[in-house]
Design a protein around this motif. Structure first.
Motif, PDB file in Angstrom:
ATOM      1  N   LEU A 233       1.618  -2.805   1.696  1.00 55.63           N
ATOM      2  CA  LEU A 233       1.419  -1.332   1.642  1.00 55.63           C
ATOM      3  C   LEU A 233       2.242  -0.568   0.730  1.00 55.63           C
ATOM      4  CD1 LEU A 233       0.480  -0.709   5.434  1.00 55.63           C
ATOM      5  CD2 LEU A 233      -1.087  -0.798   3.575  1.00 55.63           C
ATOM      6  N   VAL A 234       1.723  -0.055  -0.339  1.00 57.16           N
ATOM      7  CA  VAL A 234       2.382   0.706  -1.415  1.00 57.16           C
ATOM      8  C   VAL A 234       2.296   2.083  -1.131  1.00 57.16           C
ATOM      9  CG1 VAL A 234       2.829   0.969  -3.705  1.00 57.16           C
ATOM     10  CG2 VAL A 234       2.636  -1.266  -2.971  1.00 57.16           C
ATOM     11  N   LEU A 235       3.052   2.879  -1.061  1.00 58.84           N
ATOM     12  CA  LEU A 235       3.012   4.449  -1.094  1.00 58.84           C
ATOM     13  C   LEU A 235       3.467   4.899  -2.386  1.00 58.84           C
ATOM     14  CD1 LEU A 235       2.031   6.801   0.577  1.00 58.84           C
ATOM     15  CD2 LEU A 235       4.779   7.065   1.123  1.00 58.84           C
ATOM     16  N   THR A 236       2.745   5.870  -3.140  1.00 57.85           N
ATOM     17  CA  THR A 236       3.157   6.485  -4.314  1.00 57.85           C
ATOM     18  C   THR A 236       3.721   7.966  -3.897  1.00 57.85           C
ATOM     19  OG1 THR A 236       1.078   7.740  -4.735  1.00 57.85           O
ATOM     20  CG2 THR A 236       1.169   5.490  -5.500  1.00 57.85           C
ATOM     21  N   LYS A 237       4.739   8.371  -4.705  1.00 51.56           N
ATOM     22  CA  LYS A 237       5.639   9.581  -4.641  1.00 51.56           C
ATOM     23  C   LYS A 237       6.066   9.797  -3.398  1.00 51.56           C
ATOM     24  CE  LYS A 237       1.812  11.651  -8.010  1.00 51.56           C
ATOM     25  NZ  LYS A 237       0.475  11.890  -7.772  1.00 51.56           N
TER      26      LYS A 237
ATOM     27  N   ALA B 262       6.941   5.102  -6.479  1.00 50.40           N
ATOM     28  CA  ALA B 262       6.315   4.037  -5.671  1.00 50.40           C
ATOM     29  C   ALA B 262       7.208   3.271  -4.895  1.00 50.40           C
ATOM     30  CB  ALA B 262       5.362   3.520  -6.206  1.00 50.40           C
ATOM     31  N   ALA B 263       6.975   2.956  -3.768  1.00 47.42           N
ATOM     32  CA  ALA B 263       7.624   2.222  -2.720  1.00 47.42           C
ATOM     33  C   ALA B 263       6.793   1.399  -1.847  1.00 47.42           C
ATOM     34  CB  ALA B 263       8.636   3.135  -1.734  1.00 47.42           C
ATOM     35  N   CYS B 264       7.371   0.249  -1.438  1.00 43.95           N
ATOM     36  CA  CYS B 264       6.810  -0.747  -0.466  1.00 43.95           C
ATOM     37  C   CYS B 264       7.045  -0.570   0.929  1.00 43.95           C
ATOM     38  CB  CYS B 264       7.126  -2.146  -0.928  1.00 43.95           C
ATOM     39  SG  CYS B 264       6.256  -2.666  -2.387  1.00 43.95           S
TER      40      CYS B 264
ATOM     41  N   ALA C  11      -3.738   1.296 -10.015  1.00 46.82           N
ATOM     42  CA  ALA C  11      -4.006   0.430  -9.025  1.00 46.82           C
ATOM     43  C   ALA C  11      -5.549  -0.218  -8.948  1.00 46.82           C
ATOM     44  CB  ALA C  11      -3.780   1.041  -7.421  1.00 46.82           C
ATOM     45  N   ALA C  12      -6.526   0.487  -9.322  1.00 46.84           N
ATOM     46  CA  ALA C  12      -7.701  -0.102  -9.382  1.00 46.84           C
ATOM     47  C   ALA C  12      -7.831  -1.035 -10.496  1.00 46.84           C
ATOM     48  CB  ALA C  12      -8.633   0.968  -9.661  1.00 46.84           C
ATOM     49  N   ALA C  13      -7.043  -0.926 -11.511  1.00 49.86           N
ATOM     50  CA  ALA C  13      -6.974  -1.760 -12.620  1.00 49.86           C
ATOM     51  C   ALA C  13      -6.336  -3.165 -12.249  1.00 49.86           C
ATOM     52  CB  ALA C  13      -6.555  -1.058 -13.842  1.00 49.86           C
TER      53      ALA C  13
ATOM     54  N   PRO D  75       4.839  -6.223  -8.347  1.00 48.46           N
ATOM     55  CA  PRO D  75       4.227  -5.887  -9.507  1.00 48.46           C
ATOM     56  C   PRO D  75       3.532  -4.557  -9.540  1.00 48.46           C
ATOM     57  CG  PRO D  75       3.000  -7.909  -8.547  1.00 48.46           C
ATOM     58  CD  PRO D  75       4.237  -7.487  -7.827  1.00 48.46           C
ATOM     59  N   LEU D  76       2.793  -4.236  -8.515  1.00 47.36           N
ATOM     60  CA  LEU D  76       2.200  -3.126  -8.563  1.00 47.36           C
ATOM     61  C   LEU D  76       3.163  -1.792  -8.830  1.00 47.36           C
ATOM     62  CD1 LEU D  76      -0.471  -0.911  -8.603  1.00 47.36           C
ATOM     63  CD2 LEU D  76      -0.411  -1.390  -5.773  1.00 47.36           C
ATOM     64  N   ARG D  77       3.995  -1.679  -7.823  1.00 51.72           N
ATOM     65  CA  ARG D  77       5.096  -0.875  -7.684  1.00 51.72           C
ATOM     66  C   ARG D  77       5.638  -0.779  -9.285  1.00 51.72           C
ATOM     67  NH1 ARG D  77      10.539  -0.486  -7.647  1.00 51.72           N
ATOM     68  NH2 ARG D  77      11.345   1.512  -6.707  1.00 51.72           N
ATOM     69  N   ALA D  78       5.960  -1.811  -9.795  1.00 50.98           N
ATOM     70  CA  ALA D  78       6.557  -1.904 -10.982  1.00 50.98           C
ATOM     71  C   ALA D  78       5.707  -1.148 -12.256  1.00 50.98           C
ATOM     72  CB  ALA D  78       7.028  -3.302 -11.526  1.00 50.98           C
ATOM     73  N   ALA D  79       4.274  -1.553 -11.950  1.00 47.91           N
ATOM     74  CA  ALA D  79       3.461  -1.074 -13.014  1.00 47.91           C
ATOM     75  C   ALA D  79       3.103   0.763 -12.847  1.00 47.91           C
ATOM     76  CB  ALA D  79       1.933  -1.465 -12.872  1.00 47.91           C
ATOM     77  N   LEU D  80       3.340   1.214 -11.546  1.00 44.58           N
ATOM     78  CA  LEU D  80       3.436   2.407 -11.144  1.00 44.58           C
ATOM     79  C   LEU D  80       4.502   3.194 -11.863  1.00 44.58           C
ATOM     80  CD1 LEU D  80       1.904   2.188  -7.682  1.00 44.58           C
ATOM     81  CD2 LEU D  80       0.601   3.412  -9.555  1.00 44.58           C
ATOM     82  N   VAL D  81       5.839   2.583 -11.542  1.00 45.74           N
ATOM     83  CA  VAL D  81       7.061   3.198 -11.942  1.00 45.74           C
ATOM     84  C   VAL D  81       7.136   3.108 -13.592  1.00 45.74           C
ATOM     85  CG1 VAL D  81       9.509   3.002 -12.112  1.00 45.74           C
ATOM     86  CG2 VAL D  81       8.217   2.539  -9.995  1.00 45.74           C
ATOM     87  N   GLU D  82       6.567   2.409 -14.188  1.00 43.98           N
ATOM     88  CA  GLU D  82       6.383   2.226 -15.530  1.00 43.98           C
ATOM     89  C   GLU D  82       5.894   3.635 -16.260  1.00 43.98           C
ATOM     90  OE1 GLU D  82       5.287  -0.789 -19.270  1.00 43.98           O
ATOM     91  OE2 GLU D  82       5.145  -1.528 -17.193  1.00 43.98           O
ATOM     92  N   ALA D  83       4.437   3.871 -15.300  1.00 38.15           N
ATOM     93  CA  ALA D  83       3.530   4.792 -15.723  1.00 38.15           C
ATOM     94  C   ALA D  83       4.204   6.110 -15.293  1.00 38.15           C
ATOM     95  CB  ALA D  83       1.977   4.680 -14.992  1.00 38.15           C
TER      96      ALA D  83
END
Length: 343
Positions: free
Chosen positions: A159-163, A301-303, A210-212, A289-297
């Motif tokens: 479970l990844v939470l943004t912001k 984000a946190a798990c 996330a969808a991508a 990897p999803l968290r890393a992609a979010l942070v890069e954007a």
């Protein structure tokens, strides 16, 4: 018979009074009304049409702006691109025209930020209202194979939470209850910073990421806060899969901004149960990897936990203690407003 409680209906009331009365099933409805699902998806040929509708009831200021973002968030959380908004504005007698213009200007600003059009709706002066009531319906589109439901979580998913937790509630309380919070010791600097948190309200950017990347489930954090969103995602996923899914949520990993912590402490409420539009809860096979992609954007984000298949829902506290994950009740925004004299 007891009157209905204020705020969002409890899960049992929703099931008993609302979800039993949805009429005949239509083959065009790919995603319909269910506990934990915030949007519907219709197959009309070609891309799916996704629709979501919500009112703004807990905020006095910025109601038009919030209505557009909150409803576009529900659409985006299915993996869809928001396209249009239908806006209903009900005003109490005696409303100054400038108030309506303020609501519409805010709605337009939000629509421009998201990239969708206000395509229709209804506006009237309605007896019996204490303040303006703004209701929006967002419409979006998504290819049939890319629909992401709230109920798609799978065993082993992270479970990844943004912001951060409690974003929307923090901004609302800072705007509507500033004097009361200052009287309770919240620094003016923190209140000013909190009132500006609305700039983070849209989850459209992170939903696209996330969808991508193949997210299994997404649920934006609204009434009931982060813990309420997790409970709703699990209920929807259990219903969709027929499996006794569970989860573990690590409280220490849930990000809470200093402004939110100070305001919630002053109001005596839990930031993890505070309405949190602007944060997106994502279930994915591999969170790193999803968290890393979010942070890069540019999206924090946190798990914060994991989906299990033991049927148990636990919240793990610092120090090793744990407690059951409870269903969302009355959102703590309402409790805070009552305690701060802003009902």
């Amino acid at each position: 018979m007891h009157a209905l409680p204020e705020g969002k209906l409890t899960a049992d009331l929703l099931e008993r009074l609302v979800l039993r009365h949805t009429g005949p099933r239509r083959p065009e409805v790919r995603l319909g009304a269910a506990a934990g699902e915030d949007a519907a998806a219709l197959d009309l040929g070609g891309d799916l049409c996704v629709a979501a509708s919500d009112p703004i009831t807990g905020a006095d200021r910025h109601a038009g702006w919030l209505a557009v973002h909150v409803n576009c968030n529900d659409v985006a959380a299915t993996g869809a691109e928001p396209v249009a908004i239908l806006l209903t504005v009900l005003l109490p007698p005696g409303t100054d025209p400038s108030r309506l213009e303020e609501i519409m200007a805010g709605a337009e600003a939000a629509a421009r930020e998201v990239g969708c059009q206000i395509a229709g709706g209804h506006t009237e002066v309605t007896p019996g209202l204490a303040q303006p009531l703004v209701v929006a319906t967002a419409l979006g589109r998504v290819p049939a194979g890319r629909l992401v439901p709230s109920g798609g979580a799978q065993p082993g998913d992270e479970l990844v939470l943004t912001k951060w937790a409690g974003l929307e509630g923090t901004a609302i309380l800072a705007a509507d209850c500033a004097a009361a919070l200052a009287d309770r010791g919240v620094e003016r600097r923190l209140l000013a910073e909190a009132a500006g948190l609305g700039r983070w309200l849209s989850i459209v950017p992170e939903a696209r990421v996330a969808a991508a990347r193949g997210a299994h489930a997404m649920h934006d954090v609204t009434e009931g806060g982060v813990l309420g969103a997790a409970w709703e995602m699990l209920q929807a996923s259990r219903a969709a899969s027929g499996r006794p899914l569970g989860c573990r949520i690590d409280v220490a990993r849930i990000p809470v901004r200093p402004e939110t912590a100070a305001i919630c402490r002053a109001a005596g409420v839990d930031p993890l149960r505070l309405i949190g539009s602007g944060a997106l809860l994502i279930a994915t096979a591999d969170g790193a990897p999803l968290r890393a992609a979010l942070v890069e954007a540019g999206i924090p984000a946190a798990c914060i936990g994991r989906i299990t298949e033991d049927g148990e829902l636990w919240v793990e506290e610092p120090g090793g203690q744990r407690r059951p994950l409870e269903p969302p009740g009355t959102d703590h925004l309402w409790l805070a407003r009552q305690r701060l004299g802003a009902t």
